[in-house]
Design a protein around this motif. Sequence first.
Motif, PDB file in Angstrom:
ATOM      1  N   ARG A 161      13.341  17.580 -12.910  1.00  0.00           N
ATOM      2  CA  ARG A 161      13.904  17.270 -14.227  1.00  0.00           C
ATOM      3  C   ARG A 161      12.867  17.020 -15.316  1.00  0.00           C
ATOM      4  NH1 ARG A 161      16.457  14.490 -10.465  1.00  0.00           N
ATOM      5  NH2 ARG A 161      15.532  12.486 -10.961  1.00  0.00           N
ATOM      6  N   SER A 162      11.629  16.849 -14.968  1.00  0.00           N
ATOM      7  CA  SER A 162      10.627  16.488 -15.979  1.00  0.00           C
ATOM      8  C   SER A 162      10.311  17.672 -16.895  1.00  0.00           C
ATOM      9  CB  SER A 162       9.336  16.008 -15.301  1.00  0.00           C
ATOM     10  OG  SER A 162       8.600  17.112 -14.780  1.00  0.00           O
ATOM     11  N   SER A 163       9.695  17.364 -18.006  1.00  0.00           N
ATOM     12  CA  SER A 163       9.336  18.401 -18.981  1.00  0.00           C
ATOM     13  C   SER A 163       8.204  19.300 -18.476  1.00  0.00           C
ATOM     14  CB  SER A 163       8.918  17.739 -20.301  1.00  0.00           C
ATOM     15  OG  SER A 163       7.783  16.902 -20.097  1.00  0.00           O
ATOM     16  N   VAL A 164       7.552  18.911 -17.382  1.00  0.00           N
ATOM     17  CA  VAL A 164       6.435  19.720 -16.851  1.00  0.00           C
ATOM     18  C   VAL A 164       6.794  20.353 -15.503  1.00  0.00           C
ATOM     19  CG1 VAL A 164       4.703  18.340 -18.060  1.00  0.00           C
ATOM     20  CG2 VAL A 164       5.332  17.728 -15.717  1.00  0.00           C
ATOM     21  N   ARG A 165       8.066  20.376 -15.161  1.00  0.00           N
ATOM     22  CA  ARG A 165       8.448  20.855 -13.831  1.00  0.00           C
ATOM     23  C   ARG A 165       8.032  22.309 -13.587  1.00  0.00           C
ATOM     24  NH1 ARG A 165      12.783  20.320 -17.086  1.00  0.00           N
ATOM     25  NH2 ARG A 165      14.235  22.078 -17.354  1.00  0.00           N
ATOM     26  N   ASP A 166       7.974  23.116 -14.662  1.00  0.00           N
ATOM     27  CA  ASP A 166       7.585  24.510 -14.478  1.00  0.00           C
ATOM     28  C   ASP A 166       6.080  24.676 -14.246  1.00  0.00           C
ATOM     29  OD1 ASP A 166       6.984  23.711 -17.098  1.00  0.00           O
ATOM     30  OD2 ASP A 166       7.178  25.751 -17.884  1.00  0.00           O
ATOM     31  N   ARG A 167       5.330  23.598 -14.376  1.00  0.00           N
ATOM     32  CA  ARG A 167       3.885  23.627 -14.113  1.00  0.00           C
ATOM     33  C   ARG A 167       3.561  23.228 -12.668  1.00  0.00           C
ATOM     34  NH1 ARG A 167       0.657  23.171 -18.932  1.00  0.00           N
ATOM     35  NH2 ARG A 167       1.921  22.998 -20.819  1.00  0.00           N
ATOM     36  N   ILE A 168       4.583  22.865 -11.898  1.00  0.00           N
ATOM     37  CA  ILE A 168       4.365  22.261 -10.581  1.00  0.00           C
ATOM     38  C   ILE A 168       4.857  23.176  -9.467  1.00  0.00           C
ATOM     39  CG2 ILE A 168       4.971  20.303  -9.092  1.00  0.00           C
ATOM     40  CD1 ILE A 168       5.410  18.683 -11.705  1.00  0.00           C
ATOM     41  N   ASP A 169       4.071  23.262  -8.397  1.00  0.00           N
ATOM     42  CA  ASP A 169       4.523  23.894  -7.161  1.00  0.00           C
ATOM     43  C   ASP A 169       5.135  22.790  -6.304  1.00  0.00           C
ATOM     44  OD1 ASP A 169       4.838  24.941  -4.627  1.00  0.00           O
ATOM     45  OD2 ASP A 169       2.957  26.048  -4.646  1.00  0.00           O
ATOM     46  N   SER A 170       6.451  22.798  -6.166  1.00  0.00           N
ATOM     47  CA  SER A 170       7.145  21.694  -5.497  1.00  0.00           C
ATOM     48  C   SER A 170       6.890  21.641  -3.990  1.00  0.00           C
ATOM     49  CB  SER A 170       8.654  21.778  -5.758  1.00  0.00           C
ATOM     50  OG  SER A 170       9.161  23.005  -5.267  1.00  0.00           O
TER      51      SER A 170
END
Length: 310
Positions: A161-170
């Motif tokens: 949900r964070s504003s940087v979620r697309d920067r993260i490999d989950s």
Amino acid sequence: MRKRRHAASAERPAVVAGPRRRLVRSAVAGILACGALLVTQLPGGAQAAENPYERGPAPTQSSIEAARGPYAVSETSVSSLLVTGFGGGTIYYPTSRTDGTFGAIAISPGFTAYQSSIAWLGPRLASQGFVVFTIDTNTTLDQPASRGRQLLEALDYLTQRSSVRDRIDSSRLGVMGHSMGGGGTLEAAKSRPSLQAAIPLTGWNLDTSWPEVRTPTLVVGADGDTIAPVSSHSEPFYTSLPSSLDRAYLELNSATHFTPNSSNTTIAKYSISWLKRFIDNDTRYEQFLCPLPRPSLTIEEYRGNCPHNS
């Protein structure tokens, strides 16, 4: 016997005579030459494909000891009113998008403390190529089990949900924490075996046995800790971890329970190396962990398994 001879002759290559043989040889030679060319071109590309998570330039002793790594860092605050399960916090992340996604780490403060007590780790780790979330807990009195759950809630928020979620490999996540937050780090790792790295910093937990943990864990203790003495906390944490696990025990020299609350090069360099090695699977950092670091002005003792399995 006849069948055997027939089978053998069936496996024998047909003989090609005259010009046709020369033509076939030329074609085979051409194919082999192309194959050789492909093989000579493979190593670089194969190596790149072998570890798509590698981030940043090749590390050096000075680069892992530096106050800042190669990435410029941005930050964003997360209000406790916008989240559930933990008390909000600050996200630090590499500003650049050119290297794709990054692994992420959630970090919990200790008993009676706020995220400000571990804030120095945010930009220091993020500048090495991680998204870092230093969190506040629901209350400053929360116990380790609660802090463990809150670290996982923070990671879920970060990746979903964070504003940087697309920067993260989950798939590449880790946890850290100080004192009761360190105890919470072990709780989180026990609850979520998919975590790639855990680092309790002068951790405190009444549960000192962790054979269930499957996450590569670096336990950091302090020789002068009177609140969570290593003999009753960090050392049994480490020794109870499975012997087959990638694990290490770093005991800081001339340090106290509160040493992790201030910028510390020894904590930073080994945390960076551990996180890079296990979250990013970056074997370029193995050199700082194996062979095992020797006692020094800042290291009282270092134990661990080498070489690492993961």
